[in-house]
Enzyme design. Sequence first.
Site, short mmCIF file in Angstrom:
data_model
loop_
_atom_site.label_atom_id
_atom_site.label_comp_id
_atom_site.label_asym_id
_atom_site.label_seq_id
_atom_site.Cartn_x
_atom_site.Cartn_y
_atom_site.Cartn_z
N ASN A 295 0.86 -1.19 0.00
CA ASN A 295 0.00 0.00 0.00
C ASN A 295 0.90 1.24 0.00
OD1 ASN A 295 -1.87 2.00 0.43
ND2 ASN A 295 -2.39 1.37 2.52
N TRP A 296 1.01 1.87 -1.18
CA TRP A 296 1.92 3.02 -1.29
C TRP A 296 1.31 4.30 -0.72
CZ3 TRP A 296 4.34 2.49 -6.91
CH2 TRP A 296 5.24 1.42 -6.90
N LYS A 297 0.03 4.27 -0.42
CA LYS A 297 -0.66 5.48 0.09
C LYS A 297 -0.38 6.67 -0.84
CE LYS A 297 -0.38 3.46 4.65
NZ LYS A 297 -0.32 3.62 6.08
N HIS B 262 -9.76 1.40 4.86
CA HIS B 262 -8.49 1.63 5.56
C HIS B 262 -8.71 2.65 6.68
CE1 HIS B 262 -4.40 2.83 6.42
NE2 HIS B 262 -4.01 1.72 5.82
N GLU C 281 -7.09 5.07 7.64
CA GLU C 281 -6.84 6.48 7.26
C GLU C 281 -8.06 7.06 6.55
OE1 GLU C 281 -3.06 5.74 5.37
OE2 GLU C 281 -2.21 5.33 7.34
N GLU D 186 -5.57 -4.63 10.73
CA GLU D 186 -4.59 -3.55 10.89
C GLU D 186 -4.91 -2.74 12.14
OE1 GLU D 186 -2.57 -2.49 6.92
OE2 GLU D 186 -4.30 -1.20 7.16
N GLY E 29 2.31 2.58 10.95
CA GLY E 29 3.33 3.62 10.86
C GLY E 29 4.06 3.93 12.15
N SER F 144 3.09 -1.69 10.42
CA SER F 144 4.54 -1.71 10.72
C SER F 144 5.24 -3.01 10.32
CB SER F 144 4.79 -1.41 12.19
OG SER F 144 4.43 -0.06 12.47
N GLY G 286 2.82 -0.94 4.32
CA GLY G 286 2.82 0.46 3.93
C GLY G 286 4.24 0.96 3.73
N GLY G 287 4.76 1.63 4.76
CA GLY G 287 6.08 2.28 4.68
C GLY G 287 7.19 1.42 4.08
P1 PGA Z 1 2.60 0.68 7.66
O1 PGA Z 1 1.14 0.85 6.99
O2 PGA Z 1 3.17 -0.61 7.13
O3 PGA Z 1 3.37 1.89 7.19
O4 PGA Z 1 2.40 0.64 9.11
C1 PGA Z 1 0.30 -0.25 6.79
C2 PGA Z 1 -1.01 0.21 6.23
O5 PGA Z 1 -1.51 1.26 6.63
O6 PGA Z 1 -1.62 -0.48 5.37
#
Ligand code: PGA
Length: 246
Positions: A6-8, A91, A93, A159, A165, A201, A222-223
Amino acid sequence: MFIAANWKMNLDKQSILEFSKDLQNFKFSKDVRACIFPPMTYIDFLNRQIQNLPIYLGGQNCHFKSSGAFTGEISPKFLKDTGCEYVIIGHSERRIFNKENNNEIKLRAHSAINADLKVILCVGENLIDREKGNAIKFIENQILKCIPENFENSYIAYEPIWSIGTGKIPSVLEIREAHRNIKEILYKKFNVNTKVLYGGSVNVENINQILKIAEVDGVLVGGASLKVKDFLAIYTAAVKHLNNSL
Ligand code: PGA
């Protein structure tokens, strides 16, 4: 086994070009599926860079209607048309910053599945619920409110919000308990074994520990998915894990 990146709202055209170059000679395994969720504007661009590779594409969200007067929204039909097989729905977010509630998420998931996309529906508790011992109840409620009737071939991503993050991940027991519960709820409802990804994470250091949990069917990263080296290291860990467990 499923590795979802997930590149956001990250990586521009130039970075995607560099990322894609480093993927070209990598040997992907037929047993581990990789899917990238780039920013919407670059789905088609990324698709052209990786067209000879066995990497799937997905959208980071979609609307509950397939067309109409919805400025700034994205139709599930258009995601499919652009080459996506998957879409992330709900998600945290989106829930937090865009105020998407359980009912809206259910509608979005329903419409995505109608457009022949596979949904990865995100659920997860905040730190207060985790510390109060309410995490499992919270997740159960989220699932029951967000799952549309046509959900049976879709995925759940567990999640925990406090893990996204932050570098913190739940214990092995906590992940196992959450995944087991999610699978049980869905088995009761649809009589199918739903695949559950862990997200929050995930990185090169903790991937092996996470994959050892039998109830984990993949990860949503994500990150750590923004650097091609880390993304491929996580993918390689999944391949090794599968080979070792054969
Ligand atoms: P993260 O994000 O790996 O940066 O914690 C995961 C996500 O939000 O899907």
